[in-house]
Design an enzyme around this catalytic site. Sequence first.
Site, short mmCIF file in Angstrom:
data_model
loop_
_atom_site.label_atom_id
_atom_site.label_comp_id
_atom_site.label_asym_id
_atom_site.label_seq_id
_atom_site.Cartn_x
_atom_site.Cartn_y
_atom_site.Cartn_z
N GLU A 335 24.54 53.23 13.05
CA GLU A 335 23.57 52.17 13.16
C GLU A 335 22.73 51.85 12.04
O GLU A 335 21.30 52.04 12.45
CB GLU A 335 22.66 52.79 14.64
CG GLU A 335 23.51 52.99 15.82
CD GLU A 335 22.81 53.37 16.97
OE1 GLU A 335 21.93 54.41 16.64
OE2 GLU A 335 23.12 53.33 18.28
N ASP A 418 27.36 56.55 24.78
CA ASP A 418 26.07 56.93 24.56
C ASP A 418 25.25 57.46 25.73
O ASP A 418 24.61 56.40 25.98
CB ASP A 418 25.38 55.72 23.74
CG ASP A 418 24.02 56.12 23.22
OD1 ASP A 418 23.67 56.95 23.03
OD2 ASP A 418 23.43 54.91 22.70
N GLU A 446 16.50 59.09 28.12
CA GLU A 446 16.48 57.68 27.54
C GLU A 446 17.41 56.64 28.79
O GLU A 446 16.78 55.50 28.81
CB GLU A 446 17.50 57.83 26.05
CG GLU A 446 17.63 56.17 25.56
CD GLU A 446 18.45 56.12 24.38
OE1 GLU A 446 18.76 57.34 23.99
OE2 GLU A 446 18.65 55.01 24.14
C1 BDP Z 1 21.01 56.08 20.88
C2 BDP Z 1 19.43 55.65 20.92
C3 BDP Z 1 19.06 55.64 19.55
C4 BDP Z 1 19.45 56.84 18.85
C5 BDP Z 1 21.02 56.77 18.74
C6 BDP Z 1 21.53 58.34 18.05
O1 BDP Z 1 19.15 54.52 21.56
O2 BDP Z 1 17.59 55.72 19.68
O3 BDP Z 1 19.04 56.74 17.50
O4 BDP Z 1 21.43 57.05 20.14
O5 BDP Z 1 21.98 59.07 18.85
O6 BDP Z 1 21.41 56.52 22.31
O7 BDP Z 1 21.82 58.09 16.91
#
Ligand code: BDP
Length: 770
Positions: A335, A418, A446
């Site tokens: 990401e 996720d 989340e």
């Molecule tokens: C996702 C989240 C994000 C995190 C990412 C992670 O939306 O905020 O940074 O995971 O685990 O679920 O790196």
Amino acid sequence: YNGSDLWLRYVPVDDAKLLRDYRRAATAVVVENADATKVHRHTTDLAMAPDSSEKLVETTLGAARDELVRGLGGLLGQPTPVATVDGGTVPDGAVVVGTPTSSPLVGRTIATRDLAKVGDEGYLVRSVSKGGARFTVIAGNTDLGALYGTFAFLRLLQTQKPIDHLRVAESPKIKHRLLNNWETERLYAGNNASGIGGLNGESGAIFNFAATGASAGRNLPVILDRYLVMARALASLGINGITINNVNADNAYLTSTRIAQEAALADALRPYGIRLGLSIRYTAPTDSRFAPDTLTNSQLDPYGADFRGWWHRRAQQIQAAIPDFMGLTVKANSEGQPGPQDFGYDHGDGANAIAAAVAPLGMTVHWRTFVYNAEVDNDRLKRAYLEFGPIDDEVQPDGSRGRFADNVFLQTKNGPLDFQAREPIHPMFGRMENTNQALELQITQEYTGQNWMLAYLGPMYEEILKTDTYATDANGKLLKKRLVGNIVDGTAQHHPDTAIVGVANLGNADNLTGHHFAQANLFAFGRQAWDWTLDSADIAADWTRMTWSNDRRVVDTIHAMMMGSWESLVSYQTPLGIGHQFAEGVHYRPDPADWAGRDDWSPIYYNKADSVGLGFDRSPTGSNLAAQYFPRLQQRYGNINSVPENLLMWFHHVPWGHRMDSDRTFWDELVYRYQMGVQYVTWMRETWDRLEPDIDARRFAEVRAKLAVHEADAADWRDTSVNYWKEFSGRDIPVDDAPLSATIVVNGKRFGGFNLSDTSYTIPVPAGAS
Ligand code: BDP
């Protein structure tokens, strides 16, 4: 009452007979040499908040003593004196805490070989009769073990269990029981939580490095009461480490000023056995804030002395301030975070480089496997294993397998996508036999309702930990121990070093977690991290008694609400294995029609809705994610007739007319699930209302207000989703005359028992639709 004591509420025992028994059995607190072994303190005077009511302790046994005085004082409704054992006479009813080293009395009453069995962090709690006196001994091999035993003893009183014939022996199954506090991201527990999806940012963070007190020329964070409440609460669960910052790491946490502040925090938490860790950014060495000690991009070669030297120096600096610092967590090439792949290397090269730099200091590296580089495969869910599997398998020059260093943990989310409300297990569990693997679970809600929805996640953790991987050995023979929990605790594949990580939900809200019921998720995570074989229903009962009341009716009612709440959330949000149908970014509301700018963030990529059916084909006719699992699961998941229905759309594009176990068509069943999920929330709201006479006013009102929002938002999930799917199925909304099932099955057990009277369901036509 605002909920700020979490489950460490020590209200007077309301059962008169039990209170008498407890008062007899616990008359005094004896902790010999409680102040002898001071934990290391880096800072000389911590800046306490001026209005603090908590007290800093300097020893672990001091923490145990203080907790007993506080706990017994509250529970028994009378002060419990601290006594000594001068001349060897133990007061009748004493509660004695210590180790054979700290306490001669413990040494005399507990056999060394019994204690040896519970290891470094375990404890024994025993009722003892000696020389005419009856007393309780709480013993550990270490001060920390004794502290853990103290909390376990208090838990017995808090949950109104007998304490007169105790013979408890406990030790943790997993060595590193950690939190990652993302701190400013996905935090739904800030005092300023205003709206839906409130990402409180800095202002909601529990560790407030901006609030400093000048002391000895340094800027220390003001040690706030809530840090100490948190420390006591985490110690009560046996959590022994916390990585305090977000995985999308800010280099500020590695600067000298911040390290001094972190050291002060570490000092405050140390008596409770809680060690600090940090998340870091792979390219931190190039940050000008570290000038003159900065590197250029060309010096970031993971095999070069520059890169390793930089991390070694930084780790040394941290260790000088925080001697028991745990290590670093890294989100790399994920990401948008930088990583070794930006410089032509792989995850193994990068992880091992930082690991080598910190290994001489006894630190670990938690390298996250949450990667999904689109060039690797079309199916996002297959990507992590495709990247990490070969490195774990690689034959090394000495003939051994696996390239990851011994002090690297690969930190893997429970499922391959996720943190969705229900996912199949990550295919890497059991597949990474040559590498240390840490399980990462999400506590902060989340994708599970944030601070608005009441969702008890204990059953979810339990489902994950008790899922059979069907892992085999090199000859294809099924391992004897092979549940996810066995993989994580090291017994499946003989890993001595083990870890579990919960992405935490601690913020600066008065109740620390936003929703009062979100406290239960931290509690459940901690209890299951200690012993993953525990039953989440028992954990919910304990938490309810400790947090709300011991009144039978209240306990039964809250317990019933909690136990069905997760399955209900799955049902109205993402039933039957549909995943990731969230509006972009915020991850709270539905938006099944959305394309979020890239496929693997988009609801439409995950739902594949068309006139034939719904769901992502990951069977052999599709992406074949199924093949990443061990053979038994591969067959089970790969076949639409054998895949568990609650995972159906994770693996199959399901025809609208497909026959379900219930004998309904897939379409009817789908609508039914959405409706059942919402009706459960309605039932929770109505049920909670009936508890008004038994619950303190503020918490009652706050939960009530959240349940109203919860119900409306659950209905929005149902209506938005069903409406959209209907465009593809072209089928009518089923109107079921029979009452909807009143039972929710969680991990094979039936819960709920709620009456659903209204079975009719009319989908509102969205505004603007013709
Ligand atoms: C996702 C989240 C994000 C995190 C990412 C992670 O939306 O905020 O940074 O995971 O685990 O679920 O790196």
